[in-house]
Structures are given as structure tokens and as C-alpha cells.
Motif scaffolding. Sequence first.
Motif, PDB file in Angstrom:
ATOM      1  N   PRO A 207      16.287  16.109  32.347  1.00  0.00           N
ATOM      2  CA  PRO A 207      14.922  15.733  33.352  1.00  0.00           C
ATOM      3  C   PRO A 207      15.051  14.449  33.693  1.00  0.00           C
ATOM      4  CG  PRO A 207      14.309  16.943  31.183  1.00  0.00           C
ATOM      5  CD  PRO A 207      15.941  16.893  31.198  1.00  0.00           C
ATOM      6  N   GLY A 208      15.852  13.510  32.873  1.00  0.00           N
ATOM      7  CA  GLY A 208      15.844  12.170  33.175  1.00  0.00           C
ATOM      8  C   GLY A 208      16.762  11.669  34.258  1.00  0.00           C
ATOM      9  N   GLN A 209      17.651  12.817  34.513  1.00  0.00           N
ATOM     10  CA  GLN A 209      18.443  12.330  35.575  1.00  0.00           C
ATOM     11  C   GLN A 209      18.164  11.763  36.806  1.00  0.00           C
ATOM     12  OE1 GLN A 209      21.471  15.347  37.649  1.00  0.00           O
ATOM     13  NE2 GLN A 209      22.567  14.004  36.086  1.00  0.00           N
ATOM     14  N   PRO A 210      18.771  10.502  37.119  1.00  0.00           N
ATOM     15  CA  PRO A 210      17.972   9.933  38.429  1.00  0.00           C
ATOM     16  C   PRO A 210      18.141  10.647  39.724  1.00  0.00           C
ATOM     17  CG  PRO A 210      20.042   8.631  37.723  1.00  0.00           C
ATOM     18  CD  PRO A 210      19.936   9.832  36.574  1.00  0.00           C
ATOM     19  N   VAL A 211      17.214  10.622  40.445  1.00  0.00           N
ATOM     20  CA  VAL A 211      16.890  11.367  41.629  1.00  0.00           C
ATOM     21  C   VAL A 211      16.508  10.167  42.811  1.00  0.00           C
ATOM     22  CG1 VAL A 211      15.533  12.925  43.141  1.00  0.00           C
ATOM     23  CG2 VAL A 211      16.321  13.502  40.693  1.00  0.00           C
ATOM     24  N   ALA A 212      16.943  10.328  44.129  1.00  0.00           N
ATOM     25  CA  ALA A 212      16.418   9.516  45.104  1.00  0.00           C
ATOM     26  C   ALA A 212      16.151  10.416  46.260  1.00  0.00           C
ATOM     27  CB  ALA A 212      17.500   8.601  45.640  1.00  0.00           C
ATOM     28  N   ILE A 213      14.900  10.052  46.823  1.00  0.00           N
ATOM     29  CA  ILE A 213      14.331  10.724  48.110  1.00  0.00           C
ATOM     30  C   ILE A 213      14.492   9.734  49.305  1.00  0.00           C
ATOM     31  CG2 ILE A 213      12.982  12.068  49.017  1.00  0.00           C
ATOM     32  CD1 ILE A 213      11.638  12.852  46.190  1.00  0.00           C
ATOM     33  N   VAL A 214      15.175  10.143  50.340  1.00  0.00           N
ATOM     34  CA  VAL A 214      15.438   9.298  51.454  1.00  0.00           C
ATOM     35  C   VAL A 214      14.728   9.764  52.460  1.00  0.00           C
ATOM     36  CG1 VAL A 214      16.694   7.816  52.721  1.00  0.00           C
ATOM     37  CG2 VAL A 214      17.726   8.630  50.563  1.00  0.00           C
TER      38      VAL A 214
END
Length: 284
Positions: A207-214
Motif C-alpha cells: 500500500p505504501g508503493q509510490p504512485v504519481a498521477i499526471v
Amino acid sequence: MDLAGENALAPYLPDFGPGSVWLVGAGPGDPGLLSLLALHALQRADAIVHDALVDPRIVGLARPGASVEYAGKRGGRPSPKQRDISARLVDLAKEGKRVLRLKGGDPFVFGRGAEEALALVAAGVPFRIVPGITAGIGGLAYAGIPPTSRDINTAVTFVTGHNSEGVVPDGLDWESLAKGSPVLILYMAVKHLGGIAKRLIAAGRPPGQPVAIVSKATTAEQRVLETVLGEAAAAAEANAIETPAIVVIGDVVRLRAGLDWLGALAGRVLVAEPIPGKQRQHAS
Ligand code: SAH
């Protein structure tokens, strides 16, 4: 400037024949990301049929006198049926026009370009495909996120976040994706991000894995939200993230701290540290 009038470029710009269709990727937004062939097609086309995702500045580069039609498909708005769009391309070509079918990003990446091209084949209309920079690569570059980085991942997967009925594609093996693909790049996924994250976490993705929304990548309205998998859907909502947006899940997102070149132009201080928690490997 007429590209084909430039002697150095002319050999690379094929004739756009009357009665043919060029199926062209316009890239994610920034007109500077157009290919030479795309610009050449804009300068030669008699009729342009474009998607909602094609930046208006790009349509603005069309030859004066070209007819411009919108054949977009965006959620919520009435949109022409795919069959009608293909039929329209065939009709325009049969009228002897040079027809430019302009699509956002790359025409063959979640763009239904193959269906349109096959309709042209069936109708005997000559065509050319001009690839474009897809949002999942070009948009990430403008956010300072590389889809692959040697120390992090040796595979990357492009995923669509909804199927043709607009729901999370259950035909996808989310468990295998969670386990087998260290970096996932998701198109059309903001609406179903909660459900997607739930499936990935259930299959073992942290759940702590990085995510980016562009959002609106490569345009003046680009926004990048950095979050983590377990909070991504709530964060997208709290920050009123607008579409179109690309979602990237994986440790490559951490590299943005050092590679956000667009942020640096606006004064952000970049951190050239190695990625936390990753051992640097050196080639022998
Ligand atoms: N053929 C296009 C993709 C079409 S599907 C391509 O290759 O890029 C539509 C999805 O593309 C959107 O839901 C969004 O996920 C993504 N997209 C397209 N343009 C974008 C942009 N400027 N910024 C962020 N995402 C974009």
C-alpha cells in the motif's frame, strides 16, 4: 514555414496523395512534440478529423482552408460511434480529399487506430500510419518520471483502467500484473483508481508503493500528484485531479525528486541522491 519546401527535410516527407488517409498521432499536448510527418500532414491535409484529446494549438497548425471536424469520444458527452467515424474517413477519401485523422498520443495505443485502419483496408483506401508520443511515456517525461530505470525495473506494462463498457476490466489478471510488473502505467484509470488499487494490494502490492498521477500532461495546465497506492484514489479526489490523466505505479516515481526538470525551471530544487532503499549496482 513549409516543411517540404526545406531541402534538407524534403526527402523524408512523403507525398500526401489525394484520396488517402494519414492516421497520425498528435502526442500528448505540447505542439513541440509533434513529429515532422505530423506537421507535414497538417500542412497538406484537405480534411482533418480529430479527437477531443488533440490539443487545440495543434489543430491550429492546419493549412488555412482545410476543413476541420471533431470526432471526439469523451465520457459523458454524446460522441459519434466508432463505425461512423471510420465511415466518415472512407467517404472523405473517396471524395478525393487528403484526409488527416489526428489522434491524441499514439494512434495505436488505446486509440482504436487499428480499427479505423482496418476499415480503410476493407474499403480499399490507401493510408499511412504516423506514430505519436504516447501520454504514458511523453507525459511521464514531463513529470520527470522514467518508465524504466536500470536499478529499478526491467519491465513495464501499459494498462487501460476501463474497458469499452467503462468499468474496471475484469478480464485483466490483476494478480499477475501486481506480481509480475514492477511498473504499471495506467490510461483512463482515475475513475476506477480505488478499485484498481484494491485489487493490486489484495494481490500483494505494498500500500505504501509510490504512485504519481499526471494530469493534462505537457500542457500549461499539467499537474502532478505524488501519493501512495493505498491512498491514491482518495488523494486524487481530495486534490480534484482532472482528466485526462496518466497514473504510474512503481518505484520509478521516486526518481522524480531528482528528475522533475519542469519543476526545476520553475525553481524547484532537485535532489540528485540515489533512490532511497535501493542499492546502486555498477556494470562490470
Ligand atoms: N492514444 C492515446 C491514449 C488514448 S486513451 C495515447 O497514446 O496517449 C485516453 C487516455 O490517455 C486518457 O484517459 C489518459 O489516461 C491518457 N492521456 C491522453 N492525453 C493525456 C495527457 N495530456 N495527460 C495525461 N493523460 C493523457
